[in-house]
Design a protein around this motif. Structure first.
Motif, PDB file in Angstrom:
ATOM      1  N   GLU A   6       0.863  -1.175   0.000  1.00 13.99           N
ATOM      2  CA  GLU A   6       0.000   0.000   0.000  1.00 13.99           C
ATOM      3  C   GLU A   6       0.898   1.223   0.000  1.00 13.99           C
ATOM      4  O   GLU A   6       1.757   1.364   0.880  1.00 13.99           O
ATOM      5  CB  GLU A   6      -0.906   0.019   1.238  1.00 13.99           C
ATOM      6  N   HIS A   7       0.727   2.081  -0.982  1.00 13.82           N
ATOM      7  CA  HIS A   7       1.642   3.207  -1.166  1.00 13.82           C
ATOM      8  C   HIS A   7       0.835   4.482  -1.392  1.00 13.82           C
ATOM      9  O   HIS A   7       0.037   4.562  -2.329  1.00 13.82           O
ATOM     10  CB  HIS A   7       2.560   2.938  -2.364  1.00 13.82           C
ATOM     11  N   HIS A 294       3.392   0.720   3.099  1.00 11.47           N
ATOM     12  CA  HIS A 294       3.191  -0.437   3.963  1.00 11.47           C
ATOM     13  C   HIS A 294       3.386  -1.673   3.097  1.00 11.47           C
ATOM     14  O   HIS A 294       2.691  -1.846   2.087  1.00 11.47           O
ATOM     15  CB  HIS A 294       1.803  -0.412   4.594  1.00 11.47           C
ATOM     16  N   LEU A 295       4.327  -2.518   3.483  1.00 10.21           N
ATOM     17  CA  LEU A 295       4.727  -3.640   2.641  1.00 10.21           C
ATOM     18  C   LEU A 295       4.848  -4.909   3.488  1.00 10.21           C
ATOM     19  O   LEU A 295       5.486  -4.900   4.547  1.00 10.21           O
ATOM     20  CB  LEU A 295       6.056  -3.309   1.961  1.00 10.21           C
ATOM     21  N   THR A 296       4.243  -5.967   3.008  1.00 10.52           N
ATOM     22  CA  THR A 296       4.401  -7.280   3.632  1.00 10.52           C
ATOM     23  C   THR A 296       4.795  -8.278   2.550  1.00 10.52           C
ATOM     24  O   THR A 296       4.482  -8.095   1.368  1.00 10.52           O
ATOM     25  CB  THR A 296       3.118  -7.752   4.330  1.00 10.52           C
ATOM     26  N   THR A 297       5.479  -9.338   2.962  1.00  7.16           N
ATOM     27  CA  THR A 297       5.986 -10.315   1.991  1.00  7.16           C
ATOM     28  C   THR A 297       5.658 -11.736   2.428  1.00  7.16           C
ATOM     29  O   THR A 297       5.161 -11.976   3.531  1.00  7.16           O
ATOM     30  CB  THR A 297       7.517 -10.199   1.845  1.00  7.16           C
ATOM     31  N   ASN A 298       5.973 -12.666   1.503  1.00  3.88           N
ATOM     32  CA  ASN A 298       5.769 -14.095   1.745  1.00  3.88           C
ATOM     33  C   ASN A 298       4.320 -14.424   2.053  1.00  3.88           C
ATOM     34  O   ASN A 298       4.013 -15.184   2.973  1.00  3.88           O
ATOM     35  CB  ASN A 298       6.682 -14.602   2.876  1.00  3.88           C
ATOM     36  N   LEU A 299       3.439 -13.833   1.275  1.00  6.93           N
ATOM     37  CA  LEU A 299       2.018 -14.093   1.423  1.00  6.93           C
ATOM     38  C   LEU A 299       1.633 -15.306   0.605  1.00  6.93           C
ATOM     39  O   LEU A 299       2.288 -15.662  -0.365  1.00  6.93           O
ATOM     40  CB  LEU A 299       1.209 -12.882   0.951  1.00  6.93           C
ATOM     41  N   SER A 300       0.544 -15.924   0.948  1.00  7.67           N
ATOM     42  CA  SER A 300       0.033 -17.026   0.138  1.00  7.67           C
ATOM     43  C   SER A 300      -0.478 -16.460  -1.164  1.00  7.67           C
ATOM     44  O   SER A 300      -1.281 -15.531  -1.201  1.00  7.67           O
ATOM     45  CB  SER A 300      -1.101 -17.741   0.870  1.00  7.67           C
ATOM     46  N   SER A 301       0.030 -16.962  -2.302  1.00  2.71           N
ATOM     47  CA  SER A 301      -0.369 -16.446  -3.602  1.00  2.71           C
ATOM     48  C   SER A 301      -1.544 -17.214  -4.167  1.00  2.71           C
ATOM     49  O   SER A 301      -2.052 -16.858  -5.206  1.00  2.71           O
ATOM     50  CB  SER A 301       0.818 -16.530  -4.572  1.00  2.71           C
TER      51      SER A 301
END
Length: 301
Positions: A6-7, A294-301
């Motif tokens: 989210e930017h 706001h950045l998050t990683t390694n989410l279920s794709s």
């Protein structure tokens, strides 16, 4: 690696202004190593006209036209994107193509000319000679001038990684939210620099040794073991290799770029990779930039 981002980019004006046309470079690059799963972008005030296009560097841009006056410009985007490159060295270089200076041929040499253009940088020679040795440096400069093949034993890959790690180790990373990237000679005099400053210096050093390089802006995953509520856009460099194409190197973090970077724009000059460019008209009006990532990683794709 999959990202959710989210930017928000917001310009607050001290009084009502008329917005001139703006160029936005916030569209993630899709180059075979990244896949955009979701992307929405909202602009307030809403432009009365909007055009999406490719610029001369191959970046996807949005050109925005506005009517009326406003005291705020806001660009908010949401992204879900997957980065696929887990190995930054997933190619086999031909030893002949690893020579310095790089021997770009034919159409490639023409296309890469803007990324090889050099300006005189005070202190650059003094910075590079301790890294590569005076004999190697002089050999490379002679080969660049005469168009001959240098035979000194230093490969492109070796130099680029050495440069990446040297800049990361020697310079304290700082955040400068405003202002253009410093010229390379300014950064050479400092002991602290932002990511965009180090990237400009990295490109100047590469070009001085005949390696095509460009400035990249985008997102970076960050340290998963640290709480990073506040994020900034990141900058790094890419160099062009004959066998691997454009490959990223991050002189701030001291590493080759794999799946922890998401590119938005790349250009020979950092001005052409700026996330938002444009101007406004308003007597005595001033602007203030505010941004949130706001950045998050390694989410279920």
């Amino acid at each position: 690696m999959t990202y959710a981002i989210e930017h928000i980019t917001r310009y607050d004006f001290s009084s009502a202004v008329f917005l001139e046309p703006h160029t936005v470079r916030l569209n993630p690059r899709q180059d075979g190593t990244t896949v955009v799963l979701e992307h929405t972008q909202a602009v307030v005030p809403a432009p009365f006209a909007r055009s999406r296009a490719l610029d001369h560097h191959g970046n996807v841009t949005d050109r925005l036209w506005f009517s009326g006056t406003t005291e705020r410009l806001s660009i908010r985007q949401s992204l879900r994107i997957t980065s696929l490159r887990d190995n930054p060295f997933d190619y086999i270089p031909d030893p002949a193509s690893e020579r310095l200076p790089q021997l770009y041929q034919g159409a490639a040499a023409t296309a890469l000319a803007p990324y090889l253009a050099t300006d005189s940088v005070d202190g650059l020679r003094a910075f590079l000679i301790p890294l590569v040795g005076s004999a190697v440096y002089n050999d490379i400069q002679t080969a660049r001038t005469t168009g001959t093949i240098a035979d000194h034993g230093l490969s492109c890959s070796e130099f680029v990684m050495l440069l990446t790690q040297t800049l990361s180790e020697r310079y304290e990373a700082i955040v400068r939210e405003d202002g253009e990237a410093w010229p390379a000679e300014h950064t050479l005099r400092e002991r602290a620099a932002s990511c965009r400053d180090l990237t400009v210096l990295f490109c100047a050093a590469c070009r001085d040794l005949g390696i095509a390089s460009r400035f990249v802006s985008g997102y970076q995953a960050g340290d998963p073991d640290q709480d990073q509520d506040t994020r900034d856009l990141h900058a790094w460099a890419e160099v062009y290799t004959t066998d691997g194409g454009w490959r990223g190197f991050d002189p701030t973090l001291g590493l080759a770029v794999a799946d922890e970077h998401i590119a938005l724009a790349a250009a020979a000059d950092p001005v052409d990779a700026a996330p938002v460019t444009g101007s406004f008209r308003g007597t005595g009006a001033r602007s203030h930039l505010h941004h949130e990532i706001h950045l998050t990683t390694n989410l279920s794709s």
